[in-house]
Design a protein around this motif. Structure first.
Motif, PDB file in Angstrom:
ATOM      1  N   TRP A 157      11.777   2.293   5.008  1.00 59.84           N
ATOM      2  CA  TRP A 157      10.785   2.602   3.984  1.00 59.84           C
ATOM      3  C   TRP A 157       9.673   1.555   3.977  1.00 59.84           C
ATOM      4  N   ARG A 158       8.634   1.866   3.267  1.00 55.53           N
ATOM      5  CA  ARG A 158       7.530   0.931   3.059  1.00 55.53           C
ATOM      6  C   ARG A 158       7.647   0.384   1.634  1.00 55.53           C
ATOM      7  N   ASP A 176       7.637   6.285   1.713  1.00 58.21           N
ATOM      8  CA  ASP A 176       7.726   6.722   3.105  1.00 58.21           C
ATOM      9  C   ASP A 176       6.960   5.771   4.010  1.00 58.21           C
ATOM     10  N   SER A 177       7.542   5.493   5.154  1.00 54.04           N
ATOM     11  CA  SER A 177       6.884   4.651   6.146  1.00 54.04           C
ATOM     12  C   SER A 177       5.728   5.395   6.785  1.00 54.04           C
ATOM     13  N   ASP A 178       4.734   4.630   7.238  1.00 54.55           N
ATOM     14  CA  ASP A 178       3.617   5.262   7.938  1.00 54.55           C
ATOM     15  C   ASP A 178       3.940   5.503   9.410  1.00 54.55           C
ATOM     16  N   GLY A 179       5.141   5.131   9.829  1.00 55.05           N
ATOM     17  CA  GLY A 179       5.578   5.415  11.192  1.00 55.05           C
ATOM     18  C   GLY A 179       5.300   4.314  12.190  1.00 55.05           C
ATOM     19  N   GLY A 180       4.465   3.340  11.832  1.00 53.98           N
ATOM     20  CA  GLY A 180       4.164   2.249  12.742  1.00 53.98           C
ATOM     21  C   GLY A 180       5.192   1.132  12.656  1.00 53.98           C
ATOM     22  N   SER A 226       8.071   8.876  -1.270  1.00 53.32           N
ATOM     23  CA  SER A 226       9.204   9.651  -0.793  1.00 53.32           C
ATOM     24  C   SER A 226      10.120  10.020  -1.946  1.00 53.32           C
ATOM     25  N   SER A 286       6.866  -2.366  11.753  1.00 57.86           N
ATOM     26  CA  SER A 286       6.775  -3.164  10.536  1.00 57.86           C
ATOM     27  C   SER A 286       7.046  -4.623  10.850  1.00 57.86           C
TER      28      SER A 286
END
Length: 329
Positions: free
Chosen positions: A81-82, A104-108, A2, A110
């Motif tokens: 964030w990841r 960027d997070s993968d959306g799942g 990101s 955490s």
């Protein structure tokens, strides 16, 4: 990766969360650096806060910094964030222990982010715990949390536990007459309320009561000093201890052990447990080796956790972010 910028306020907040981690004698042996251009956090060892007598190889220092690294990862995940993490990224700089890039997070969901509420609730408790057994399912979950970070967490069976407790009793007997132990306590245990409000070390209200009876291996941070008004109490007859180990015994393994320790403690806090890291027997090389599982002989014991149901410990002081964080323009 990101490109979203991190505000200075957010950078400070993330590091503030990281510094709530436990460290040996609450020495807080870490420093952080944030590189704006690279959007990168660096975690550095502060070797000026080492304990050369109890921790001559800086193993406990790495474990404490590993715990702070785990908290930073949790805070970054909670912020959306990841946390992309590298351990020991520069062989020519032993003080640079890790880097964390907020990607960027993968959306799942955490698993790390879910631990965030426990960061501010986790406090080391040196008070008596109940004899209530920790359920087997929760023990398994704690062991799995350690494995997620590359470590092993084992609850010793009855006869192994007796052996572990004997090793801790031997370590505590040695410490009572050890000049180096006394010097460590003089530096890091704050038994003088007239000394003001420190930002590190163990304050008197975190010593816990003196052990009158029981076998819980609680370190007495008062040492040989008398603390007026301090109470005595009966501790557990059957303490619930967990051995946290790694297969190897190098700086990278110590960092993994620190991350595993903190992940276990945060999950334990989330599930209503309290805990305390124990290092007395681990500090003596001839006592550390026989702590391991005598049947399998596997693993290098890095620390021991006392876990159970009981009163939480008080919040111990922390250095503010301005003292441990540098932000590069």
């Amino acid at each position: 990766m990101s490109a979203r910028p991190l505000s200075e306020e957010l950078v400070v907040a993330l590091v503030d969360d990281a510094t709530t981690a436990p460290s040996m004698h609450n020495a807080q042996p870490w420093r952080f650096r944030y590189l704006r251009g690279d959007r990168l956090f660096e975690v550095h060892a502060d070797f000026g806060r080492a304990l050369p007598h109890a921790d001559p190889d800086a193993r406990a220092l790495h474990i404490g910094c590993g715990a702070a690294l785990l908290n930073l990862r949790v805070a970054v995940a909670h912020a959306g964030w990841r946390p992309v993490t590298r351990l020991l990224p520069d062989p020519d700089d032993p003080s640079l222990l890790a880097t964390v890039h907020p990607a960027d997070s993968d959306g799942g969901p955490s698993d790390l982010a879910a631990l965030h509420p426990a960061i501010r609730r986790r406090h080391t408790s040196r008070r008596p715990y109940a004899e209530t057994p920790i359920p087997a399912a929760l023990r398994s979950a704690l062991a799995y949390a350690a494995r997620r970070e590359g470590a092993l967490l084992d609850f010793p069976g009855p006869w192994h536990l007796r052996w572990v407790l004997e090793l801790f009793e031997e370590a505590e007997a040695r410490n009572r007459t050890d000049r180096g132990e006394e010097e460590d306590l003089e530096r890091w245990a704050r038994a003088d309320p007239a000394a003001g409000s420190p930002e590190d070390g163990i304050p008197e209200d975190a010593f816990g009561p003196r052990r009158r009876d029981g076998r819980a291996p609680v370190r007495d941070f008062a040492g040989t000093r008398r603390v007026p008004g301090r109470q005595a109490a009966d501790f557990e007859r059957f303490p619930q201890l967990a051995l946290l180990s790694t297969l190897r015994d190098h700086p990278e393994d110590w960092l993994r052990a620190g991350q595993a320790m903190e992940r276990v403690l945060l999950l334990a806090t989330s599930e209503g447990l309290v805990g305390s890291p124990l290092t007395q027997a681990v500090e003596w090389p001839d006592l550390r080796w026989p702590l391991r599982d005598p049947v399998t002989g596997k693993g290098q014991v890095q620390t021991v956790l006392r876990l159970g149901y009981g009163p939480p410990g008080p919040q111990t002081p922390r250095r503010p972010p301005r003292e441990v964080l540098d932000i590069d323009p």
